[in-house]
Design an enzyme around this catalytic site. Structure first.
Site, mmCIF file in Angstrom:
data_model
loop_
_atom_site.group_PDB
_atom_site.id
_atom_site.type_symbol
_atom_site.label_atom_id
_atom_site.label_comp_id
_atom_site.label_asym_id
_atom_site.label_seq_id
_atom_site.Cartn_x
_atom_site.Cartn_y
_atom_site.Cartn_z
ATOM 1 N N GLU A 160 -13.765 -7.838 19.770
ATOM 2 C CA GLU A 160 -15.075 -8.428 20.090
ATOM 3 C C GLU A 160 -14.787 -9.584 21.037
ATOM 4 O O GLU A 160 -14.256 -10.613 20.607
ATOM 5 C CB GLU A 160 -15.754 -8.925 18.814
ATOM 6 C CG GLU A 160 -16.050 -7.835 17.798
ATOM 7 C CD GLU A 160 -17.218 -6.958 18.191
ATOM 8 O OE1 GLU A 160 -18.031 -7.397 19.024
ATOM 9 O OE2 GLU A 160 -17.315 -5.837 17.677
ATOM 10 N N CYS A 196 -20.684 -15.941 21.593
ATOM 11 C CA CYS A 196 -20.383 -14.869 22.540
ATOM 12 C C CYS A 196 -21.647 -14.159 23.006
ATOM 13 O O CYS A 196 -21.688 -13.620 24.100
ATOM 14 C CB CYS A 196 -19.434 -13.879 21.887
ATOM 15 S SG CYS A 196 -20.063 -13.301 20.310
#
Ligand code: NAD
Length: 486
Positions: A230, A264
């Site tokens: 990720e 993010c």
């Protein structure tokens, strides 16, 4: 803009000074212990019960968790609470579906009445989890939960700056009944502990920057182990002409500045339809300037950044854009300690670094577009593909969403709708990652399959005395029939 004098705002870069930096040898020992523990691991039902208890413990002990998260990160309390929510929801979700997902499954065999085929799932062994600092509770535990439920042991390396949060989360997990050796937190640096984990684990789950993700991917490739990553994002928001400018501005404030933009899936660029650009911009500036910045109690909307060093890095991006002609609509001042004011930019030339690179701070730029097509083209023009947001009339927003190259698209929300939907997969396209967390993939990736196919009555190649050309004829007929019947 309100600002606190809370000492937490004066963060310095001496994080982790109390935290032990483990060695490669100690990391190796943790793997040995974990492999031994796997021999007497709890059953799936017992693990499900542990994680349901963990759900309750996380909620019960939230005050201690919020305190340590805030002490380590400087984030606002409400953003720390998002982590508590995430871990509780993830625990409950996977504890409720793990048995069903892991159960042996009967599937259609090669020649259905004669071949009975079953798919079994087994854990990989010891899963290595390497986590970043921005969501120290969520990202330390939420990926470990499905790995453990799938029957693996986990060796976790949190970021040195936020290791205390991970250690407390682990203590609560032991209190919930998980054997200690099945979940070990090995604190230390990326170059020592992180590398040792990557070289020893049976499956690697990494969350962090794309640069580190690439390096770890190379190790996983060389070792031929499973790898889920990720990584970074440069997430766009599209505000369509059908959007309500006031509501859109509220959505944008949350999407850009929650967790001080150190997320993010935060929005770092907004494409505004020309018809609503002016009204949206005015409201967005106004609402941004009303944010209270500080790291004390629940009253603050936005905390400090993780460190003075990071705040300076964020400011360098803004300076670079301004030097090349960008205009600051609000914010943009040098940081005060680790505090960086939420910043909105316009007229940012494409040569500015922040049009391509992830800032990972409370900085967003606005761009006016003529129509949907231009908005989508610009939104997709990035090496990343993590998250996107579309604000507007739902039918139109859904049409736009279909063209976006991103692992998650939020309609009339910045990121929370998709993030909170733990039953749906989440992850990145392009340089934003590999594999998925959440959804069935989020648990099944931690397993390897064993297909057991049993042949009965006749071998698949037909009776021994059957001529090969007859066999070919019978099989062709069987296939033709099968097309209609099966
Ligand atoms: P980072 O890659 O520098 O560090 C992340 C973790 O990897 C830390 O624990 C670090 O110690 C370790 N590490 C660093 N170098 C290593 C190496 N060579 N070998 C092994 N381990 C190593 O990332 P960061 O700056 O801490 O985190 C911010 C980045 O993480 C941003 O790019 C952000 O977008 C990304 N992120 C992504 C997600 C997601 O879900 N996609 C979530 C949070 C953060």
């Amino acid at each position: 803009m309100r600002q606190t004098n809370d000492p937490l705002d004066k963060k310095n870069t001496t994080f982790g000074h109390m935290i032990r930096k483990h060695t490669r040898e100690e990391t190796h020992a943790a793997f040995t212990t974990a492999r031994q523990a796997l021999q007497h691991r709890p059953t799936t039902s017992q693990l499900c019960a542990i994680f349901l208890r963990y759900h309750d413990l996380i909620l019960r002990e939230q005050t201690s968790l919020l305190d340590v998260i805030q002490r380590e990160t400087g984030k606002a309390r409400s953003h720390a609470f998002d982590e508590v929510l995430d871990v509780a929801i993830t625990s409950r979700h996977y504890a409720k579906i793990a048995r069903k997902l892991l159960k042996e499954q009967r599937v259609k065999g090669a020649l259905p009445p004669l071949t009975t085929t079953k798919v079994q799932r087994e854990p990989h062994g010891v899963v290595g989890v390497i986590a970043p600092w921005n969501y120290p509770l969520s990202l330390a535990v939420s990926d470990a939960i499905p790995a453990l439920l799938a029957g693996n042991a986990v060796v976790l390396k949190p970021d040195l700056k936020t290791s205390e949060t991970a250690l407390l989360a682990a203590e609560l997990l032991y209190q919930a009944g998980l054997p200690r050796d099945l979940f070990q937190v090995i604190t230390g640096t990326g170059s020592e502990v992180g590398q040792a984990i990557a070289r020893e684990c049976d499956f690697l789950m990494f969350t962090g920057s794309t640069a580190t993700g690439r390096k770890l991917g190379a190790i996983a490739g060389e070792r031929l182990i499973g790898y889920s990553a990720e990584l970074g994002g440069k997430n766009p928001m599209i505000v369509d002409r059908t959007a309500n400018p006031t509501a859109a501005a509220d959505i944008a404030v949350q999407a850009c500045f929650a967790n001080s933009g150190q997320l993010c899936i935060s929005v770092e660029r907004i494409y505004l339809h020309q018809d609503i650009a002016e009204e949206f911009t005015e409201k967005f500036i106004q609402k941004t300037q009303q944010l209270s910045v500080g790291t004390g109690g629940w009253e603050y909307d936005m905390g400090s950044l993780i460190s003075v060093e990071h705040a300076n890095k964020v400011h360098e991006f803004v300076k670079n854009a301004v030097e090349q002609g960008a205009n600051v609509l609000t914010g943009g001042q040098p940081p005060q300690g680790a505090v960086y004011q939420p910043t909105i930019l316009v007229n940012v030339p494409t040569t500015a670094r922040l049009t391509r690179e992830e800032v990972f701070g409370p900085v967003v730029y606005l761009e006016i577009v003529a129509d949907e097509t231009e908005a989508v083209t610009k939104a997709n023009d990035t090496e990343y593909g993590l998250n996107a947001s579309v604000v507007g009339k739902p039918a139109i927003a859904r049409r736009i969403a279909r063209h976006l190259h991103a692992g998650t698209v939020n309609i009339n929300e910045g990121y929370t709708a998709a993030w909170g939907s733990v039953a749906a997969p989440m992850g990145g396209w392009k340089a934003s990652g590999l594999g998925r967390r959440h959804g069935t993939e989020g648990l099944l990736k931690y397993t390897q399959t064993r297909t057991v196919a049993q042949q009965r009555i006749l071998p698949l190649a037909g009776p021994k005395n059957l001529k090969r050309d007859d066999y070919a004829r019978y099989m062709s007929t069987a296939l033709r029939l099968g097309k209609w019947l099966l």
